[in-house]
Design a protein around this motif. Sequence first.
Motif, PDB file in Angstrom:
ATOM      1  N   UNK A   1      12.067   1.147  -5.604  1.00 41.95           N
ATOM      2  CA  UNK A   1      12.307   2.575  -5.860  1.00 41.95           C
ATOM      3  C   UNK A   1      11.848   2.930  -7.275  1.00 41.95           C
ATOM      4  N   UNK A   2      12.219   2.082  -8.243  1.00 41.43           N
ATOM      5  CA  UNK A   2      11.843   2.358  -9.638  1.00 41.43           C
ATOM      6  C   UNK A   2      10.328   2.296  -9.808  1.00 41.43           C
ATOM      7  N   UNK A   3       9.713   1.324  -9.157  1.00 42.60           N
ATOM      8  CA  UNK A   3       8.265   1.163  -9.286  1.00 42.60           C
ATOM      9  C   UNK A   3       7.549   2.372  -8.675  1.00 42.60           C
ATOM     10  N   UNK A   4       8.015   2.793  -7.516  1.00 38.89           N
ATOM     11  CA  UNK A   4       7.340   3.900  -6.826  1.00 38.89           C
ATOM     12  C   UNK A   4       7.542   5.227  -7.533  1.00 38.89           C
ATOM     13  N   UNK A   5       8.639   5.320  -8.251  1.00 38.67           N
ATOM     14  CA  UNK A   5       8.874   6.529  -9.047  1.00 38.67           C
ATOM     15  C   UNK A   5       7.809   6.649 -10.137  1.00 38.67           C
ATOM     16  N   UNK A   6       7.426   5.508 -10.695  1.00 35.52           N
ATOM     17  CA  UNK A   6       6.409   5.504 -11.756  1.00 35.52           C
ATOM     18  C   UNK A   6       4.995   5.513 -11.191  1.00 35.52           C
ATOM     19  N   UNK A   7       4.833   4.881 -10.030  1.00 30.78           N
ATOM     20  CA  UNK A   7       3.475   4.635  -9.529  1.00 30.78           C
ATOM     21  C   UNK A   7       3.509   4.725  -8.002  1.00 30.78           C
ATOM     22  N   UNK A   8       3.500   5.948  -7.509  1.00 27.13           N
ATOM     23  CA  UNK A   8       3.701   6.133  -6.062  1.00 27.13           C
ATOM     24  C   UNK A   8       2.454   5.794  -5.255  1.00 27.13           C
ATOM     25  N   UNK A   9       1.281   5.781  -5.891  1.00 30.44           N
ATOM     26  CA  UNK A   9       0.049   5.532  -5.133  1.00 30.44           C
ATOM     27  C   UNK A   9      -0.344   4.056  -5.094  1.00 30.44           C
ATOM     28  N   UNK A  10       0.432   3.195  -5.744  1.00 27.53           N
ATOM     29  CA  UNK A  10       0.112   1.764  -5.733  1.00 27.53           C
ATOM     30  C   UNK A  10       0.236   1.174  -4.335  1.00 27.53           C
TER      31      UNK A  10
ATOM     32  N   UNK B   1       9.980  -6.116 -14.826  1.00 24.92           N
ATOM     33  CA  UNK B   1       8.587  -5.879 -15.226  1.00 24.92           C
ATOM     34  C   UNK B   1       7.931  -4.791 -14.377  1.00 24.92           C
ATOM     35  N   UNK B   2       8.451  -4.571 -13.178  1.00 25.72           N
ATOM     36  CA  UNK B   2       7.916  -3.463 -12.372  1.00 25.72           C
ATOM     37  C   UNK B   2       8.061  -2.158 -13.153  1.00 25.72           C
ATOM     38  N   UNK B   3       9.215  -2.050 -13.828  1.00 21.76           N
ATOM     39  CA  UNK B   3       9.448  -0.827 -14.609  1.00 21.76           C
ATOM     40  C   UNK B   3       8.578  -0.817 -15.856  1.00 21.76           C
ATOM     41  N   UNK B   4       8.468  -1.973 -16.502  1.00 14.16           N
ATOM     42  CA  UNK B   4       7.769  -2.025 -17.787  1.00 14.16           C
ATOM     43  C   UNK B   4       6.255  -1.878 -17.639  1.00 14.16           C
ATOM     44  N   UNK B   5       5.705  -2.353 -16.535  1.00 11.57           N
ATOM     45  CA  UNK B   5       4.233  -2.471 -16.442  1.00 11.57           C
ATOM     46  C   UNK B   5       3.560  -1.365 -15.637  1.00 11.57           C
TER      47      UNK B   5
ATOM     48  N   UNK C   1      15.413  -1.701   3.817  1.00 11.59           N
ATOM     49  CA  UNK C   1      14.501  -1.770   2.660  1.00 11.59           C
ATOM     50  C   UNK C   1      13.616  -0.522   2.573  1.00 11.59           C
ATOM     51  N   UNK C   2      13.235   0.016   3.733  1.00 15.34           N
ATOM     52  CA  UNK C   2      12.293   1.155   3.709  1.00 15.34           C
ATOM     53  C   UNK C   2      13.011   2.508   3.724  1.00 15.34           C
ATOM     54  N   UNK C   3      14.346   2.467   3.774  1.00 18.58           N
ATOM     55  CA  UNK C   3      15.084   3.736   3.805  1.00 18.58           C
ATOM     56  C   UNK C   3      14.752   4.567   2.557  1.00 18.58           C
ATOM     57  N   UNK C   4      14.361   5.787   2.778  1.00 13.72           N
ATOM     58  CA  UNK C   4      14.083   6.683   1.649  1.00 13.72           C
ATOM     59  C   UNK C   4      12.678   6.540   1.076  1.00 13.72           C
ATOM     60  N   UNK C   5      11.896   5.599   1.581  1.00 12.61           N
ATOM     61  CA  UNK C   5      10.521   5.448   1.068  1.00 12.61           C
ATOM     62  C   UNK C   5       9.604   6.340   1.901  1.00 12.61           C
ATOM     63  N   UNK C   6       8.911   7.228   1.215  1.00 12.36           N
ATOM     64  CA  UNK C   6       8.134   8.226   1.935  1.00 12.36           C
ATOM     65  C   UNK C   6       6.636   8.020   1.668  1.00 12.36           C
ATOM     66  N   UNK C   7       6.060   7.024   2.311  1.00 14.47           N
ATOM     67  CA  UNK C   7       4.618   6.779   2.195  1.00 14.47           C
ATOM     68  C   UNK C   7       4.214   5.922   3.386  1.00 14.47           C
ATOM     69  N   UNK C   8       2.922   5.777   3.671  1.00 19.35           N
ATOM     70  CA  UNK C   8       2.511   4.941   4.793  1.00 19.35           C
ATOM     71  C   UNK C   8       3.031   3.503   4.637  1.00 19.35           C
ATOM     72  N   UNK C   9       3.562   2.977   5.733  1.00 19.24           N
ATOM     73  CA  UNK C   9       4.190   1.643   5.699  1.00 19.24           C
ATOM     74  C   UNK C   9       3.712   0.827   6.897  1.00 19.24           C
ATOM     75  N   UNK C  10       3.154  -0.325   6.591  1.00 12.84           N
ATOM     76  CA  UNK C  10       2.623  -1.196   7.643  1.00 12.84           C
ATOM     77  C   UNK C  10       3.329  -2.545   7.558  1.00 12.84           C
TER      78      UNK C  10
END
Length: 287
Positions: A191-200, A157-161, A221-230
């Motif tokens: 990864x799929x979700x962030x590809x569609x919606x990187x600002x979420x 559903x991450x991909x669908x929604x 889990x965070x490998x390759x994710x390029x956004x602020x991470x807390x």
Amino acid sequence: MQYRHSFHAGNFADVHKHIAVLALIAALQKKPKGFLFLDTHGGEGLYDLAGHDARHSAESSAGIAQLESRLAQSASPCHPAIRGYLDRIESLRRAHGGSPHLYPGSPLLAASALRDVDSLIAVESQAAISRALQRALDAAPATAASTRVIHGDGYQQLKALLPPASRRGLIVIDPPYESSDEEQRIATGLAAARLRFSTGVYALWYPIKKRHDTDLWLARITRGIDCPQLVIELCLRPPDNAAGLNGSGMLILNPPWQFDEDAGRWQPEVLALLGGTGGSAVRWLKS
Ligand SMILES: C[S@@+](CC[C@H](N)C(=O)[O-])C[C@H]1O[C@@H](n2cnc3c(N)ncnc32)[C@H](O)[C@@H]1O
């Protein structure tokens, strides 16, 4: 045997996660524009802490029961994030008949906090549990523009929604961590979700057992994710035992402004009220 959250409802990890989720919602609501609250692993929505499963595990005694009894004995005010969480539980209990043994899950707590410009979708993979969640949401007072339960797979559903029409969203991912491919599914799903919606804003709950293992897991889990991470973490016990749930953590991607400072104030208070000895932390993995 499929995972049943009714054995764990109201435990210290639920307390930590639910205060964090409500604090994230409050932070997003500082802007008037509506957003989608997506709960990929919804659960039942409402739990009876006097029922068989919760009594069998007795986990809520070190969680919500401990928090409520410590605050009942205390004359000093608690942080607004803790007070707000308890007030929502109280009003949801009243809406469902008034039993002090009821405990609301993340979809119900969120539904009680959303505005008429926000919307909620909760996904649950077990049919009977998704029906129970639908019933609980139908009976709860909700102010959101729309509330929907989907019986299905949260990762799909991450991909669908996504992305939501509003282009604003808080996505809570709260897996049971009982299957061997969960890590892979989280990584692929994110990864799929962030590809569609990187600002979420993404909030992923994780268990803390052994510190070293958790750190390695977070790095993978965070490998390759390029956004602020807390990460925000609350450990009831020192994280040195691989067999037990010692702490509760949330990885937050794109955390709202000042959420870190706020968490740095309410987390130690929650830990003290729960009588925890493992410490709490707010750490940027990437700012
Ligand atoms: C930890 S519980 C969720 C608790 C809920 N988020 C809360 O805080 O009240 C996890 C739930 O996810 C469901 N689940 C497991 N795998 C799933 C998947 N792939 N997609 C959607 N739901 C799933 C389980 O049946 C269980 O009810």
